[in-house]
Enzyme design. Structure first.
Site, PDB file in Angstrom:
ATOM      1  N   PRO A   1       0.835  -1.213   0.156  1.00 34.12           N
ATOM      2  CA  PRO A   1       0.000   0.005   0.291  1.00 34.12           C
ATOM      3  C   PRO A   1       1.068   1.144  -0.232  1.00 34.12           C
ATOM      4  O   PRO A   1       0.313   2.608   0.173  1.00 34.12           O
ATOM      5  CB  PRO A   1      -0.733   0.118   1.579  1.00 34.12           C
ATOM      6  CG  PRO A   1      -0.228  -0.710   1.795  1.00 34.12           C
ATOM      7  CD  PRO A   1       0.306  -2.388   1.381  1.00 34.12           C
TER       8      PRO A   1
ATOM      9  N   ASP B   1       4.023   2.234 -11.043  1.00 31.98           N
ATOM     10  CA  ASP B   1       2.643   2.978 -11.541  1.00 31.98           C
ATOM     11  C   ASP B   1       3.468   4.205 -10.161  1.00 31.98           C
ATOM     12  O   ASP B   1       3.689   3.986  -9.534  1.00 31.98           O
ATOM     13  CB  ASP B   1       1.490   1.868 -10.461  1.00 31.98           C
ATOM     14  CG  ASP B   1       1.041   1.794 -11.934  1.00 31.98           C
ATOM     15  OD1 ASP B   1       1.059   1.198 -12.972  1.00 31.98           O
ATOM     16  OD2 ASP B   1      -0.721   0.658 -11.429  1.00 31.98           O
TER      17      ASP B   1
ATOM     18  N   LYS C   1       3.604   8.850 -16.694  1.00 32.92           N
ATOM     19  CA  LYS C   1       4.145  10.122 -17.514  1.00 32.92           C
ATOM     20  C   LYS C   1       4.159  10.021 -18.670  1.00 32.92           C
ATOM     21  O   LYS C   1       4.353  10.334 -19.852  1.00 32.92           O
ATOM     22  CB  LYS C   1       6.010  10.556 -17.820  1.00 32.92           C
ATOM     23  CG  LYS C   1       5.807  11.098 -16.146  1.00 32.92           C
ATOM     24  CD  LYS C   1       8.052  11.895 -16.563  1.00 32.92           C
ATOM     25  CE  LYS C   1       7.835  12.044 -15.178  1.00 32.92           C
ATOM     26  NZ  LYS C   1       9.752  11.432 -14.799  1.00 32.92           N
TER      27      LYS C   1
HETATM   28  C1  SAM Z   1      -6.574   1.790  -9.145  1.00 35.56           C
HETATM   29  S1  SAM Z   1      -6.481   1.097  -7.170  1.00 35.56           S
HETATM   30  C2  SAM Z   1      -5.393   0.035  -6.900  1.00 35.56           C
HETATM   31  C3  SAM Z   1      -5.732  -0.719  -6.261  1.00 35.56           C
HETATM   32  C4  SAM Z   1      -4.118  -1.458  -5.553  1.00 35.56           C
HETATM   33  N1  SAM Z   1      -3.845  -2.589  -6.868  1.00 35.56           N
HETATM   34  C5  SAM Z   1      -4.181  -2.398  -4.129  1.00 35.56           C
HETATM   35  O1  SAM Z   1      -4.632  -3.740  -4.524  1.00 35.56           O
HETATM   36  O2  SAM Z   1      -4.585  -2.225  -3.428  1.00 35.56           O
HETATM   37  C6  SAM Z   1      -6.078   3.019  -6.370  1.00 35.56           C
HETATM   38  C7  SAM Z   1      -7.147   2.871  -5.404  1.00 35.56           C
HETATM   39  O3  SAM Z   1      -6.459   1.597  -4.092  1.00 35.56           O
HETATM   40  C8  SAM Z   1      -6.826   2.790  -2.221  1.00 35.56           C
HETATM   41  N2  SAM Z   1      -5.562   2.587  -2.456  1.00 35.56           N
HETATM   42  C9  SAM Z   1      -4.565   2.185  -2.178  1.00 35.56           C
HETATM   43  N3  SAM Z   1      -3.572   2.753  -1.936  1.00 35.56           N
HETATM   44  C10 SAM Z   1      -4.243   3.233  -0.407  1.00 35.56           C
HETATM   45  C11 SAM Z   1      -3.082   3.586   0.082  1.00 35.56           C
HETATM   46  N4  SAM Z   1      -1.942   3.694   0.927  1.00 35.56           N
HETATM   47  N5  SAM Z   1      -4.056   4.781   1.236  1.00 35.56           N
HETATM   48  C12 SAM Z   1      -5.782   3.945   1.243  1.00 35.56           C
HETATM   49  N6  SAM Z   1      -6.315   4.146  -0.279  1.00 35.56           N
HETATM   50  C13 SAM Z   1      -5.039   3.779  -0.889  1.00 35.56           C
HETATM   51  C14 SAM Z   1      -7.467   3.579  -3.112  1.00 35.56           C
HETATM   52  O4  SAM Z   1      -9.211   3.391  -2.789  1.00 35.56           O
HETATM   53  C15 SAM Z   1      -6.968   3.859  -4.466  1.00 35.56           C
HETATM   54  O5  SAM Z   1      -8.442   5.047  -5.083  1.00 35.56           O
END
Ligand code: SAM
Length: 410
Positions: A174, A197, A219
């Site tokens: 995360p 990403d 980018k």
């Molecule tokens: C495109 S998704 C990707 C999720 C990612 N593949 C995962 O397994 O956590 C992006 C979303 O994940 C959540 N997210 C990812 N990292 C986060 C973090 N460090 N804190 C809070 N929300 C997070 C949020 O809801 C964000 O809008």
């Protein structure tokens, strides 16, 4: 090194450069051979020296100035070590070094130094340097262990890395760089190309060897499908050119990460692809702020939902009236913008307005914060607290389990 003082580790090329060691005792004796090995033009300033240093001077490997220190000893000098047993002399060396912008190591008081000597070791072309001058013996032990493990192969040095061409999808967790798996970290260190990403733990990219190609997805051309097509093209093209490609994502690659589209693109092109899972934010982010997604007697299920489309949107695959009827925890991702509409859909579907909600923003990162609300107050709290993505929204009684004081009336 003083923990309170930020430092910048660096390697120095001292070959044929003047280095002055003030003092001729045992500290100097330990440092001088390393300086000679680095090819430095070593000058020892001290009325007395140990027999070993005297021997080096006699062999012409160092120049010994048989007297006390003078400020001008540091003229035209690149680096110096104040290693006398007299604090006042060391202080004088520090002061003269400061005026001349020469980095100065202090054997008596690291907090007054501008440079520190790491515990060093070498293996197979790699220098291991460990800094921690408050506990030099601990640094030496860490150095010994690392060198030992390099020798045993427990730590794979870059030369022994896996160079098999192909694509590895790595879930980086995360955000906190400590939360990547060991396999993920190894894959990063083996990569020729890293395609990263925006939400991947970017601090880890600073550790990549200089020859690794870094492709920053942020980018690439805008637009969801254009960007994805370009990513697919880049990873396939590099792998077909014989490179080992790491596709580096936040959380887990298969949780709203479009990872499987990349797997399919690789398969179609005949590129070998492997997957290293990551800690996904819908579970990991609530966990780090102390919210359990399940709890015995409270929630025996949890459902992870994307909120990137509002309820009722023609492309949405989620049946919100059915979701409202679920009794377990709901975890909403990509839902900040549509949270008011989602709350309304859940209330319309029969959920209680007093249902606890925890919104965790920037989970595991320095700006992490948790906003507490209820389904009835969610929209106004998000606006009042200026909540922005990335955020995880947890809906259910588990939030009250974690924050009983806030939901005392629930
Ligand atoms: C495109 S998704 C990707 C999720 C990612 N593949 C995962 O397994 O956590 C992006 C979303 O994940 C959540 N997210 C990812 N990292 C986060 C973090 N460090 N804190 C809070 N929300 C997070 C949020 O809801 C964000 O809008």
């Amino acid at each position: 090194m003083d923990d309170e003082l930020p430092t910048y580790p660096a390697g120095l090329r001292l070959s044929e450069r003047r280095v002055v060691v003030v003092g001729g005792g045992h500290v100097a004796q330990r440092r001088v051979p390393q300086l000679i090995a680095a090819g430095a033009d070593v000058h020892v300033v001290s009325p007395q020296v140990t027999p070993a240093i005297e021997g080096l001077a006699g062999a012409g490997e160092v120049t010994w100035h048989e007297r006390g220190f003078e400020d001008t000893d540091l003229d035209d000098t690149w680096y110096c070590i104040a290693a006398t047993d007299d604090g006042a002399v060391n202080e004088q060396v520090s002061a003269a070094a400061e005026v001349r912008r020469v980095f100065c190591v202090r054997s008596d008081d690291g907090t007054r130094a501008t440079a520190w000597t790491p515990a060093t070791g070498r293996h197979d072309g790699v220098t291991v340097a460990v800094l921690g001058n408050r506990e030099p013996q601990r640094s030496a032990r860490i150095r010994d262990e690392i060198v030992e493990q390099l020798r045993e192969g427990t730590i794979a040095a870059r030369r022994q890395r896996d160079r098999t061409p192909g694509v590895v999808l790595v879930g980086g967790g995360p955000g906190d760089p400590e939360l990547i798996s060991i396999a993920g970290r190894k894959a990063l260190m083996d990569a020729d190309v890293v395609v990263a990403d925006r939400l991947a733990p970017r601090e880890l990219l600073g550790d990549l060897p200089a020859d690794v190609e870094l492709v920053d997805v942020a980018k690439l051309p805008r637009g969801r499908s254009a960007q994805q097509e370009e990513i697919n093209r880049v990873i396939v093209e590099r792998a077909l050119a014989g490179k080992r490609v790491v596709r580096f994502k936040g959380g887990d690659s298969f949780v709203f990460g479009r990872g499987y589209e990349e797997v399919l693109a690789c398969r179609e092109a005949g590129v070998p692809v492997t997957v290293i899972p990551g800690i996904s934010s819908p579970v990991g982010v609530p966990a780090v702020v102390g919210i359990p997604v399940t709890h015995r007697g409270v929630a025996h299920e949890f459902t992870v939902l994307s909120g990137h489309l509002p309820p009722g949107h023609p492309e949405s695959l989620t049946h919100w009236p059915a979701v409202a009827q679920l009794t377990g925890t709901l975890v909403l991702m990509m839902a900040v913008e549509n949270a008011p509409a989602i709350a309304t859909a859940l209330l319309d579907g029969g959920r209680d307005p007093s249902t606890p909600v925890g919104v965790v923003c920037d989970g595991t990162m320095p700006a992490e914060r948790t906003v507490l609300a209820t389904l009835g107050t969610l929209a106004e709290e998000l606006a009042a607290q200026d909540v922005r993505p990335p955020a995880i929204i947890v809906v259910g009684d588990v939030v009250a389990v974690a924050h009983p004081e806030h939901f005392a009336d629930h």
